[in-house]
Design an enzyme around this catalytic site. Structure first.
Site, PDB file in Angstrom:
ATOM      1  N   HIS F  14       9.085  -1.410   3.069  1.00  0.00           N
ATOM      2  CA  HIS F  14      10.566  -1.696   3.637  1.00  0.00           C
ATOM      3  C   HIS F  14      11.523  -0.708   3.116  1.00  0.00           C
ATOM      4  O   HIS F  14      11.105   0.303   2.320  1.00  0.00           O
ATOM      5  CB  HIS F  14      11.095  -3.075   3.097  1.00  0.00           C
ATOM      6  CG  HIS F  14      11.575  -3.118   1.716  1.00  0.00           C
ATOM      7  ND1 HIS F  14      12.758  -4.222   1.468  1.00  0.00           N
ATOM      8  CD2 HIS F  14      11.356  -2.656   0.692  1.00  0.00           C
ATOM      9  CE1 HIS F  14      12.958  -4.077  -0.048  1.00  0.00           C
ATOM     10  NE2 HIS F  14      12.173  -3.397  -0.470  1.00  0.00           N
ATOM     11  N   CYS F  33      16.319   2.425  -3.155  1.00  0.00           N
ATOM     12  CA  CYS F  33      15.747   1.376  -2.459  1.00  0.00           C
ATOM     13  C   CYS F  33      16.020   2.037  -0.967  1.00  0.00           C
ATOM     14  O   CYS F  33      15.551   1.300   0.166  1.00  0.00           O
ATOM     15  CB  CYS F  33      16.402   0.053  -2.574  1.00  0.00           C
ATOM     16  SG  CYS F  33      15.890  -0.765  -4.041  1.00  0.00           S
ATOM     17  N   HIS F  39       9.549   2.387   0.893  1.00  0.00           N
ATOM     18  CA  HIS F  39       8.776   2.103  -0.283  1.00  0.00           C
ATOM     19  C   HIS F  39       8.202   0.635  -0.001  1.00  0.00           C
ATOM     20  O   HIS F  39       8.189   0.424   1.188  1.00  0.00           O
ATOM     21  CB  HIS F  39       9.539   2.273  -1.541  1.00  0.00           C
ATOM     22  CG  HIS F  39      10.577   0.993  -1.765  1.00  0.00           C
ATOM     23  ND1 HIS F  39      11.746   1.240  -0.864  1.00  0.00           N
ATOM     24  CD2 HIS F  39      10.495   0.022  -2.348  1.00  0.00           C
ATOM     25  CE1 HIS F  39      12.516   0.293  -1.178  1.00  0.00           C
ATOM     26  NE2 HIS F  39      11.785  -0.708  -1.972  1.00  0.00           N
ATOM     27  N   HIS F  41       5.857  -3.226  -1.777  1.00  0.00           N
ATOM     28  CA  HIS F  41       5.907  -4.466  -2.822  1.00  0.00           C
ATOM     29  C   HIS F  41       4.857  -5.082  -2.529  1.00  0.00           C
ATOM     30  O   HIS F  41       4.368  -5.218  -1.419  1.00  0.00           O
ATOM     31  CB  HIS F  41       7.036  -5.069  -2.924  1.00  0.00           C
ATOM     32  CG  HIS F  41       8.452  -4.279  -3.383  1.00  0.00           C
ATOM     33  ND1 HIS F  41       8.581  -3.815  -4.441  1.00  0.00           N
ATOM     34  CD2 HIS F  41       9.629  -4.104  -2.575  1.00  0.00           C
ATOM     35  CE1 HIS F  41       9.664  -3.271  -4.721  1.00  0.00           C
ATOM     36  NE2 HIS F  41      10.401  -3.386  -3.362  1.00  0.00           N
ATOM     37  N   ASP F  79       2.109  -9.299   6.200  1.00  0.00           N
ATOM     38  CA  ASP F  79       0.989  -8.513   5.317  1.00  0.00           C
ATOM     39  C   ASP F  79       0.647  -7.152   6.043  1.00  0.00           C
ATOM     40  O   ASP F  79       0.150  -6.929   7.168  1.00  0.00           O
ATOM     41  CB  ASP F  79      -0.196  -9.540   5.263  1.00  0.00           C
ATOM     42  CG  ASP F  79      -1.166  -8.805   4.182  1.00  0.00           C
ATOM     43  OD1 ASP F  79      -0.569  -8.014   3.050  1.00  0.00           O
ATOM     44  OD2 ASP F  79      -2.234  -9.019   4.134  1.00  0.00           O
ATOM     45  N   HIS F  80       0.676  -5.875   5.085  1.00  0.00           N
ATOM     46  CA  HIS F  80       0.316  -4.733   5.643  1.00  0.00           C
ATOM     47  C   HIS F  80       1.229  -4.290   6.759  1.00  0.00           C
ATOM     48  O   HIS F  80       1.031  -3.537   7.606  1.00  0.00           O
ATOM     49  CB  HIS F  80      -1.197  -4.546   5.907  1.00  0.00           C
ATOM     50  CG  HIS F  80      -2.049  -4.461   4.644  1.00  0.00           C
ATOM     51  ND1 HIS F  80      -2.326  -5.556   3.864  1.00  0.00           N
ATOM     52  CD2 HIS F  80      -2.571  -3.492   4.201  1.00  0.00           C
ATOM     53  CE1 HIS F  80      -2.887  -5.298   2.877  1.00  0.00           C
ATOM     54  NE2 HIS F  80      -3.123  -3.893   3.007  1.00  0.00           N
ATOM     55  N   GLU F 126      10.094 -10.046  -5.619  1.00  0.00           N
ATOM     56  CA  GLU F 126       9.719  -8.822  -4.987  1.00  0.00           C
ATOM     57  C   GLU F 126       8.970  -7.904  -6.052  1.00  0.00           C
ATOM     58  O   GLU F 126       8.168  -7.099  -5.599  1.00  0.00           O
ATOM     59  CB  GLU F 126      10.952  -8.027  -4.619  1.00  0.00           C
ATOM     60  CG  GLU F 126      11.145  -6.837  -3.969  1.00  0.00           C
ATOM     61  CD  GLU F 126      12.383  -6.391  -3.968  1.00  0.00           C
ATOM     62  OE1 GLU F 126      12.820  -6.020  -2.710  1.00  0.00           O
ATOM     63  OE2 GLU F 126      13.090  -5.885  -4.945  1.00  0.00           O
TER      64      GLU F 126
END
Lengths: 136, 136, 136, 136, 136, 136
Positions: F14, F33, F39, F41, F79-80, F126
């Site tokens: 994100h 950010c 980047h 998480h 996810d991914h 996060e």
């Protein structure tokens, strides 16, 4: 050959300083770890034994025995204590994690050998971000 | 209304004792926690804020600001310190986790309010097995 | 000989893909890790140093120095970055955990040697379920 | 040479006892672990592979393949099962963590070799305080 | 009002099944949790007390007393036991985490009240992925 | 009334930015950010349900059903993936943890109600140091 590890914990105060140095030199070298009024940690200690499995019990060493040795020789002497002041096997030594890990090795090697097992490693966490390993 | 939590850490020495009691009475009441030579912990501190989300930023509070407040008002005053001796906002107080949690609340409430957010909870771990929560 | 480990963290985006392959072949090989729009992780990095203890300080290496090296050479270049696009020492390489661990080794070996210590291991967690270890 | 580790989990019942011993002798030897009505654990299993990196994929082994092998050969046979009664590869064996770790090694060595990789280590946690490592 | 929590652990076997159902219906309803030969878990139990701080001690309750109550009333009855067969306060009950959490509440409420404190919450982890909370 | 929680995980990319702002203003507001190249998480998601226990099964909700809902409605979509680009229920929204937690609540509330249970809380980590809680 197989390796078995037992984790124990102790909470202790310490400071990094040398009595033969001034507070200024201790602070210059060790930073906030040299605070004369002490600070402390929740230490996590992992003790690893290696050996052959006893075919009768399926054990290298009875973990109840290993736990008893670690408590008697190490944890009961360190828990809720001041590492610099209260611990016989740390007298006259710098209270760094490295030197503490070696001193714990020296405390445990013979009693574990007496139970027919061999000490393989000491792993000592000072915080979740720093740990030391010693293999003799 | 949404809740956001920031975790910080500090390592400190303390003992449980009252200066107006003898060492004997302190030891009788607080056990090994009254060791006159101190012991210590890696404290984990969780600070929870509540509020409305700012539609412009998607934040209740900028976590960089929250972190800065927690470091300035709490962590820098406790980390690598002696809670009984070195910490201005703990002077004259028993260094129990309960009383420390309330003192941390009192340190943080106003500075967080100044940033337009509201302190909701302090959660303070002394060890992995013990923690205190305070909601004001 | 003693071993000391420092843990640091970074949060980064990446994808597993080769520029000389079609997206189809990348997806066939790397599955959801080849998502063209990226995904990301909270990486945990453990750097292990080995050496003799300096009798003056009780240290193998000053952990403040080790932390500084890791931040400058590795973490500041990876944290809140895209591993495939933003990181000089990963240019032209596949962004797998294996290759990243080796690249981190190459970043750290010389600067740690300059401080008189020896890099022993890189341990890199991509998730709590997967990690890579590299010993040079 | 690089090492890659995959963590999986299983929840199982067991007891420590030998069928050729009386319950009394089992209890004397294994303590509360010999409870005839069983007890159980959330086991954490770490499987470490070593090998060269495939320059085409950046992998030693495709972790999806490794996961599949671990589930088929080990986890699906142990999860929500009784280790003493339900698990083909533990028939007639003492259900100690040491012997279970070796049995898991024997289950995984050949299937991993078939995928061109080499099993390096089994690390098996019975609780957060006890684990076994086996290197063949 | 302040809240203090103590964590304890126990390892136990159980199965999800009703004696008045066939094995088929139990398996249909509870899946692999109905394995007739049992399975087991490392349970993590968090007991939260609320109350006023005693100004003399800085405590809501002496954690050594709280630990003693939890061990006597709950952990010693569950650890290395079969929840369905060995535990007096679970006789005739379904061994789900929900029902176990309520039964633990019922075990602890009166003894904690006798020590002048009030039970606030039971939090019971069956695995790292599932937990139950009960507030009476 | 009892509360039951299921933990799931997803790894996503994100950035914090608003399309109606310049990169300069995004960077000024969101710092690192706002990195235009993203980047990511490893997010940990805790979903808490409340309700009465079904006396037939000992459950508030069958956790296998709850897991299936969370995977279908939330995890498989995140996810991914890239939270800003790939996720239908985040289109046009700021990808902050706060707003993501509310969006996950909105995804889950109705499907959980259809199974006769009530969503109580979303807790979204996060990083290990930052989490958000939303109660509707």
């Amino acid at each position: 050959m197989i390796y078995i590890t037992r984790k124990e914990r102790f909470n202790a105060a310490h400071k990094l300083y040398r009595e033969d140095w001034t507070q200024e030199k201790n602070t210059e070298t060790f930073g906030k770890c040299a605070n004369p009024n002490w600070h402390g940690h929740n230490y996590d200690l992992y003790v690893t034994i290696k050996g052959e499995i006893d075919p009768e019990t399926g054990f290298v060493i009875d973990l109840k025995e290993l736990k008893k040795i670690i408590l008697e020789e190490v944890v009961n002497k360190l828990d809720h204590k001041n590492i610099n002041m209260d611990v016989d096997f740390m007298k006259g030594k710098l209270a760094s994690t490295e030197i503490l890990a070696i001193a714990i090795w020296d405390q445990l090697k013979a009693p574990i050998a007496k139970h027919g097992a061999e000490l393989h490693a000491i792993k000592l966490f000072e915080t979740e971000n720093n740990y030391v390993e010693y293999f003799g």
